[in-house]
Design a protein around this motif. Structure first.
Motif, PDB file in Angstrom:
ATOM      1  N   ARG A 305       7.672  17.456  11.615  1.00  0.00           N
ATOM      2  CA  ARG A 305       7.964  16.377  12.569  1.00  0.00           C
ATOM      3  C   ARG A 305       6.932  15.264  12.441  1.00  0.00           C
ATOM      4  N   GLU A 306       7.410  14.025  12.333  1.00  0.00           N
ATOM      5  CA  GLU A 306       6.495  12.898  12.198  1.00  0.00           C
ATOM      6  C   GLU A 306       5.880  12.541  13.546  1.00  0.00           C
ATOM      7  N   LEU A 307       4.553  12.350  13.557  1.00  0.00           N
ATOM      8  CA  LEU A 307       3.829  11.989  14.774  1.00  0.00           C
ATOM      9  C   LEU A 307       3.604  10.484  14.849  1.00  0.00           C
ATOM     10  N   VAL A 308       3.159   9.895  13.758  1.00  0.00           N
ATOM     11  CA  VAL A 308       2.902   8.452  13.733  1.00  0.00           C
ATOM     12  C   VAL A 308       2.803   8.035  12.271  1.00  0.00           C
ATOM     13  N   ARG A 309       3.023   6.753  12.007  1.00  0.00           N
ATOM     14  CA  ARG A 309       2.903   6.252  10.638  1.00  0.00           C
ATOM     15  C   ARG A 309       2.258   4.880  10.639  1.00  0.00           C
ATOM     16  N   GLY A 310       1.659   4.531   9.510  1.00  0.00           N
ATOM     17  CA  GLY A 310       1.100   3.197   9.330  1.00  0.00           C
ATOM     18  C   GLY A 310       1.448   2.732   7.933  1.00  0.00           C
ATOM     19  N   VAL A 311       1.993   1.547   7.819  1.00  0.00           N
ATOM     20  CA  VAL A 311       2.458   1.063   6.523  1.00  0.00           C
ATOM     21  C   VAL A 311       1.981  -0.360   6.306  1.00  0.00           C
ATOM     22  N   ASP A 312       1.644  -0.670   5.053  1.00  0.00           N
ATOM     23  CA  ASP A 312       1.254  -2.028   4.675  1.00  0.00           C
ATOM     24  C   ASP A 312       1.816  -2.275   3.292  1.00  0.00           C
ATOM     25  N   ALA A 313       2.341  -3.444   3.048  1.00  0.00           N
ATOM     26  CA  ALA A 313       2.958  -3.735   1.768  1.00  0.00           C
ATOM     27  C   ALA A 313       2.435  -5.049   1.228  1.00  0.00           C
ATOM     28  N   GLY A 314       2.519  -5.241  -0.074  1.00  0.00           N
ATOM     29  CA  GLY A 314       2.080  -6.475  -0.699  1.00  0.00           C
ATOM     30  C   GLY A 314       3.178  -7.057  -1.563  1.00  0.00           C
ATOM     31  N   SER A 315       2.931  -8.220  -2.133  1.00  0.00           N
ATOM     32  CA  SER A 315       3.912  -8.881  -2.985  1.00  0.00           C
ATOM     33  C   SER A 315       3.265  -9.370  -4.274  1.00  0.00           C
ATOM     34  N   GLY A 316       2.267  -8.644  -4.757  1.00  0.00           N
ATOM     35  CA  GLY A 316       1.621  -9.009  -6.011  1.00  0.00           C
ATOM     36  C   GLY A 316       0.426  -9.918  -5.861  1.00  0.00           C
ATOM     37  N   ARG A 317      -0.030 -10.187  -4.648  1.00  0.00           N
ATOM     38  CA  ARG A 317      -1.120 -11.142  -4.440  1.00  0.00           C
ATOM     39  C   ARG A 317      -2.448 -10.482  -4.084  1.00  0.00           C
TER      40      ARG A 317
END
Length: 427
Positions: A305-317
């Motif tokens: 079961r997922e409790l919490v998540r953190g996500v960050d994404a980029g675009s090549g920079r």
């Protein structure tokens, strides 16, 4: 007799606490470093360094002047070494020329007179075995608990690969030793720039193009001074697993790992009621990847079961992508353990599974091994619950407040309008 009974009671208590709390997690090394900062300057002395295109002077003379000024300004606590490449072999046999790298000043407390004399005798001569020189410089600095720094000064790309200098940098980073390679380019060449960027990026270093004597001198001084700022314990090396059950058990600290493209790596962290887990992950883009990518950090229960998540994404920079999360054991219990306000009580800890995932895809021709460098930071602190918000009665009180405010606003607006109209007619 009484002492024996007390000793037996203490032993039984310790055994009970161990059973209840589970095995002790691995901890990152928190000891205060006792080693001095160590830096090695690696200078290219190949034939191209004869070019006179920096302030009307040859590249080698500018580099020699910069080295002299750096040696004079060297902090007393810093240990410095100097290695050269392409400095002795004058023949045309490439096989022999590509072995031409020597350490002219050993890493240690610097004898300024000796160091300056060694640098002053250098004359541009041979090939450019950058990869071999980097590998040798890492051996010169050795291993230990503190960060090491290599400063590479060159005006051309490696002419002796293999070993490819970028692959050597990744190899050194994969060994787990906190080794930073900063690069300085003396020629405005795009191939050289890309190669030096790759070397620096693989180890968390920097790249700088030096186009004047002042720029070169000031930058080398800055990098040598920075050695004492990066004088910290190296992250503990761990190996995440493909599932939570056999994942390494971590305590508070900083850890390093390698993750393949589009992989999921699992770790475990024990969190007791009344405590808060804070975790972050950073992945360095040490090789060419497709422009759309992302990093995901999740905290899950042992049953998935997922409790919490953190996500960050980029675009090549960016050259580093990070994500972080916070989860409090006093708010939700992964294994059904009731919360308690006393975090020091010997109660079973909740095992939280940390999952690091990435959506990286290599560009054509990009090496897939070793995996991308991962730095994982874990901390477990006393939970700090958010202050309670005003009770709005499931929204009804807010609705009433908004209604009353709207009526009052309309009434006041109407009265002001009537007054203004009456005044306007009289005038």
């Amino acid at each position: 007799m009484i002492n024996k009974k007390r000793s037996a009671a203490v032993l039984i208590g310790l055994l009970a606490a161990t059973v209840m709390t589970g095995p002790a997690p691995a901890l990152a090394d928190e000891e205060t470093p006792v080693e001095p900062p160590k830096v090695e300057l690696v200078l290219d002395v190949s034939g191209s360094m004869r070019a006179k295109d920096i302030d009307g002077r040859s590249r080698i003379s500018v580099a020699q002047q910069a080295f002299n000024e750096v040696v004079d300004a060297l902090p007393e606590e810093t240990q410095l070494g100097i290695r050269v490449l392409g400095a002795t072999y004058q023949g045309k046999d490439k096989k022999l020329g590509c072995l031409d790298t020597q350490q002219i000043v050993p890493v240690g407390p610097v004898d300024r007179v000796q160091a300056k004399a060694a640098v002053a005798t250098l004359r541009p001569t041979g090939f450019t075995p950058v990869g071999l020189a980097l590998r040798s410089a890492a051996q010169d600095l050795g291993t230990g608990t503190t960060a090491r720094r290599i400063v590479l000064i060159t005006d051309g790309e490696d002419t002796c690969a293999p070993p490819d200098p970028c692959e050597v940098a990744r190899e050194l980073a994969a060994q787990g030793t906190k080794l930073v390679v900063d690069t300085l380019g003396l020629a405005p060449d795009e191939k050289v720039r890309r190669q030096l960027l790759c070397i620096a990026g693989a180890t968390g270093g920097t790249y700088t193009a030096a186009q004047s004597a002042d720029e070169l001198t000031s930058r080398i001084k800055q990098l040598v001074d920075r050695a004492k700022d990066t004088y910290t314990a190296a992250p503990a090396v761990v190996a995440g697993k493909s599932a939570c059950d056999d994942a390494p058990l971590l305590g508070p600290g900083v850890y390093s790992d390698r993750e393949a493209f589009s992989e999921h790596r699992w770790y475990r962290v024990p969190v007791r009621p009344g405590q808060e887990l804070r975790a972050s992950v950073s992945m360095a883009l040490d090789r060419p990847v497709n422009r759309d990518y992302g990093v995901l950090l999740r905290a899950t229960a042992t049953d998935g079961r997922e409790l919490v998540r953190g996500v960050d994404a980029g675009s090549g920079r960016t050259d580093v992508v990070s994500a972080g999360l916070r989860w409090s054991a006093s708010e939700k219990q992964a294994d059904g353990v009731p919360p308690t306000s006393n975090a020091t009580t010997a109660v079973p800890a909740t095992t939280v599974c940390l999952v690091v995932s990435n959506a990286f895809a290599p560009r054509p021709g990009t090496q897939a091994t070793p995996g991308m460098p991962v730095e994982l930071t874990v901390d477990v602190v006393a939970s700090s619950p958010a202050p309670a918000a005003p009770d709005l009665g499931r929204g009804w009180v807010l609705l009433v407040l908004l209604t009353v405010a709207g009526l009052l606003t309309g009434l006041v607006t109407g009265l002001l309008t009537r007054w203004w109209v009456a005044t306007w007619r009289e005038n």
